[in-house]
Motif scaffolding. Structure first.
Motif, short mmCIF file in Angstrom:
data_model
loop_
_atom_site.label_atom_id
_atom_site.label_comp_id
_atom_site.label_asym_id
_atom_site.label_seq_id
_atom_site.Cartn_x
_atom_site.Cartn_y
_atom_site.Cartn_z
N HIS A 17 0.84 -1.20 0.00
CA HIS A 17 0.00 0.00 0.00
C HIS A 17 0.87 1.25 0.00
O HIS A 17 0.54 2.25 -0.66
N GLN A 18 1.99 1.21 0.73
CA GLN A 18 2.89 2.37 0.76
C GLN A 18 3.51 2.62 -0.62
O GLN A 18 3.73 3.78 -1.01
N VAL A 19 3.80 1.55 -1.36
CA VAL A 19 4.27 1.71 -2.74
C VAL A 19 3.20 2.45 -3.56
O VAL A 19 3.50 3.38 -4.30
N ASP A 20 1.94 2.03 -3.38
CA ASP A 20 0.84 2.68 -4.11
C ASP A 20 0.69 4.14 -3.72
O ASP A 20 0.37 4.99 -4.56
N GLN A 21 0.91 4.45 -2.44
CA GLN A 21 0.82 5.84 -1.99
C GLN A 21 1.86 6.71 -2.71
O GLN A 21 1.57 7.85 -3.10
N TYR A 22 3.05 6.16 -2.89
CA TYR A 22 4.10 6.88 -3.62
C TYR A 22 3.71 7.04 -5.09
O TYR A 22 3.84 8.13 -5.68
N LEU A 23 3.21 5.97 -5.70
CA LEU A 23 2.91 5.99 -7.14
C LEU A 23 1.65 6.79 -7.47
O LEU A 23 1.47 7.21 -8.62
N GLN A 24 0.81 7.01 -6.48
CA GLN A 24 -0.46 7.70 -6.70
C GLN A 24 -0.27 9.09 -7.30
O GLN A 24 -1.07 9.54 -8.12
N GLN A 25 0.83 9.76 -6.91
CA GLN A 25 1.08 11.11 -7.43
C GLN A 25 1.31 11.09 -8.93
O GLN A 25 1.15 12.12 -9.61
N TYR A 26 1.67 9.91 -9.48
CA TYR A 26 1.87 9.78 -10.93
C TYR A 26 0.71 9.02 -11.58
O TYR A 26 0.81 8.62 -12.74
N GLU A 27 -0.36 8.81 -10.80
CA GLU A 27 -1.53 8.07 -11.27
C GLU A 27 -1.15 6.67 -11.75
O GLU A 27 -1.63 6.19 -12.78
N ARG A 81 0.00 2.47 -10.31
CA ARG A 81 -0.04 1.47 -9.24
C ARG A 81 0.96 0.37 -9.55
O ARG A 81 1.28 0.11 -10.70
N GLY A 82 1.42 -0.27 -8.47
CA GLY A 82 2.33 -1.41 -8.65
C GLY A 82 1.84 -2.60 -7.86
O GLY A 82 0.76 -2.57 -7.27
N ASN A 83 2.62 -3.65 -7.87
CA ASN A 83 2.36 -4.79 -6.99
C ASN A 83 3.52 -4.87 -6.00
O ASN A 83 4.34 -3.96 -5.92
N LEU A 84 3.61 -5.91 -5.24
CA LEU A 84 4.77 -6.16 -4.40
C LEU A 84 5.11 -7.63 -4.54
O LEU A 84 4.27 -8.50 -4.30
N SER A 85 6.34 -7.91 -4.97
CA SER A 85 6.75 -9.28 -5.19
C SER A 85 8.23 -9.42 -4.86
O SER A 85 8.88 -8.46 -4.43
N PHE A 86 8.76 -10.62 -5.04
CA PHE A 86 10.20 -10.80 -4.85
C PHE A 86 10.70 -11.93 -5.73
O PHE A 86 9.95 -12.81 -6.15
#
Length: 442
Positions: free
Chosen positions: A337-347, A349-354
């Motif tokens: 969710h924190q990744v999405d919060q960062y990406l939101q400013q650029y409209e 979204r990402g996922n989280l994986s490894f």
């Protein structure tokens, strides 16, 4: 949250082992020091919570190449340059390391008295750290946190909320055998450790022979003075795993944060992604969020406040199982969710994986990896609006030495507006690792 002061984020990700009573009988497991070292430096992921002026305190110095990259794409945080764990004492959580540090002349100025300690999870020694370093800490006591994170608590909560409860608690090897035989007559079942996590602490029983071996293994521990307590549950045939993240304030107010769909490999976490609108409508129609609100009230009634992640699932027949277990801490899905919060400013979204890998080339550095990703057009930047956003460096590097086949893990987000392009970028990332003598295990 409670205050606007500078926050210091820190983490020990295998928190459950520090809540577990050492006299509690264990399921069999194979210790893996390489994996333990990787988990110990997952604390680098906590940079995602930092606002300008905040700091992240990690066991090992934050990788300078990774920090430079993160600053170039807009992240702003302080990090320590000193080694908090010079003797690689992996069995000690970060709070114990802080209490016992020989390097307080460097640690104290970095922590700055009156900063707010913001941990991944509340663990033993947290209160002593706040007292020793004059930090503020808005969290309940360790005993409360330990109680609400037990699978016994999750099991009992199902009854409190009138949720269908298919599990049973056993308190001895004899009960394990008798209750296990009953469950096995209807199908496969799970033995759950009260503080197992992410693939460790769940054992699948598919035959009487396996059950008998487990009973014998637990009996031998009881004979050495250990006590037994496990949750047994029939293996449910699931269609989807998902989780709900919410926050309970010190005043008892609940704020819903996000829902994440989970991709698990067996019982172990592998990826978090954002569910579509139809999935959210399904949850809404099933009164899922009303139930989570009731759960939050019960947690607060029992003395807990802070971050919560509830694991849930949907079965193949469409039945929703709203409560599998309660994780009263931050979570991988909250990090997503924190990744999405960062990406939101650029409209975006990402996922989280490894990627779980081993390297045949100890000379191939993390800086070279980032340069390669950049040269191949794979490295994310706000300008190109897509790519691989690496989220950790030390997890990839921690086991590297002159020896070959050093195990590592890269946490990352695939960023793109298009689902098909995300798949393509993921395949290109895997190809890039393979080309540079990495063996991929997942």
């Amino acid at each position: 949250m409670e205050d606007d002061n500078r926050r210091v984020y820190c983490a020990t990700f295998d928190a459950e082992q520090y809540w577990r009573d050492p006299m509690l009988a264990k399921l069999p497991f194979i210790p893996d020091r390489n994996a333990q070292r990787i988990v110990s430096v997952m604390d680098e992921l906590m940079f995602l919570f930092c606002q300008p002026g905040d700091a992240i305190l990690t066991r090992k110095p934050f990788n300078p190449v990774q920090k430079q990259y993160l600053q170039s794409i807009g992240f702003d945080f302080e990090s320590n340059v000193f080694d908090l764990d010079p003797r690689s004492e992996l069995d000690k959580c970060i709070f114990q390391l802080l209490c016992e540090s020989d390097n307080k002349l460097q640690v104290s100025p970095f922590l700055e008295g009156q900063s707010i300690l913001a941990p991944f999870a509340v663990l033993p020694y947290a209160a002593q750290v706040c007292e020793s370093y004059n930090l503020q800490c808005f969290s309940p006591g360790n005993e409360i946190v330990q109680n609400v994170n037990s699978k016994l608590y999750s099991h009992q909560m199902k009854d409190r909320l009138d949720i269908r409860n298919v599990g049973v608690i056993v308190h001895s090897s004899e009960e394990l055998h008798s209750e296990g035989q009953k469950l096995l007559s209807a199908g496969d079942f799970l033995i759950k450790d009260l503080f197992g996590v992410s693939g460790k602490g769940n054992l699948l029983v598919q035959s009487s022979q396996t059950l008998d071996r487990m009973v014998s293994y637990i009996t031998s521990q009881e004979q050495k003075g250990k006590y037994t307590q496990f949750v047994l549950e029939p293996l449910l045939h699931k269609k989807d795993d998902f989780s709900c993240q919410f926050y309970i304030s010190a005043q008892g107010e609940t704020t819903f944060i996000a829902v994440s769909k989970l991709l698990n490999d067996g019982f172990a976490y592998t990826e978090s992604s954002t569910p579509d609108e139809s999935f959210m409508q399904f949850l809404e129609a099933g009164n899922y969020f009303i139930l989570m609100e009731r759960l939050a009230k019960e947690l607060f009634k029992d003395g807990y406040y802070g971050h919560v992640c509830v694991d849930s699932m949907i079965l193949e027949d469409g039945e929703m199982v709203p409560l599998i277990e309660i994780n009263a801490r931050k979570s991988m899905s909250l990090i997503k969710h924190q990744v999405d919060q960062y990406l939101q400013q650029y409209e975006l979204r990402g996922n989280l994986s490894f990627l779980s890998v081993s390297s045949e080339r100890p000379d191939f550095s993390y800086e070279q990896l980032l340069n390669t990703l950049h040269d191949e057009g794979l490295l994310y930047s706000p300008a190109n609006r897509k790519g691989v956003l690496p989220l950790s460096a030390s997890t990839l590097e921690i086991n590297k030495s002159t020896m070959k086949a050093a195990k590592g893990r890269l946490y990352y987000s695939i960023v793109s507006p298009e689902a098909e392009e995300k798949k393509r970028l993921n395949e290109q990332l895997r190809s890039c690792f393979s080309m540079h003598s990495y063996r991929i295990y997942n």
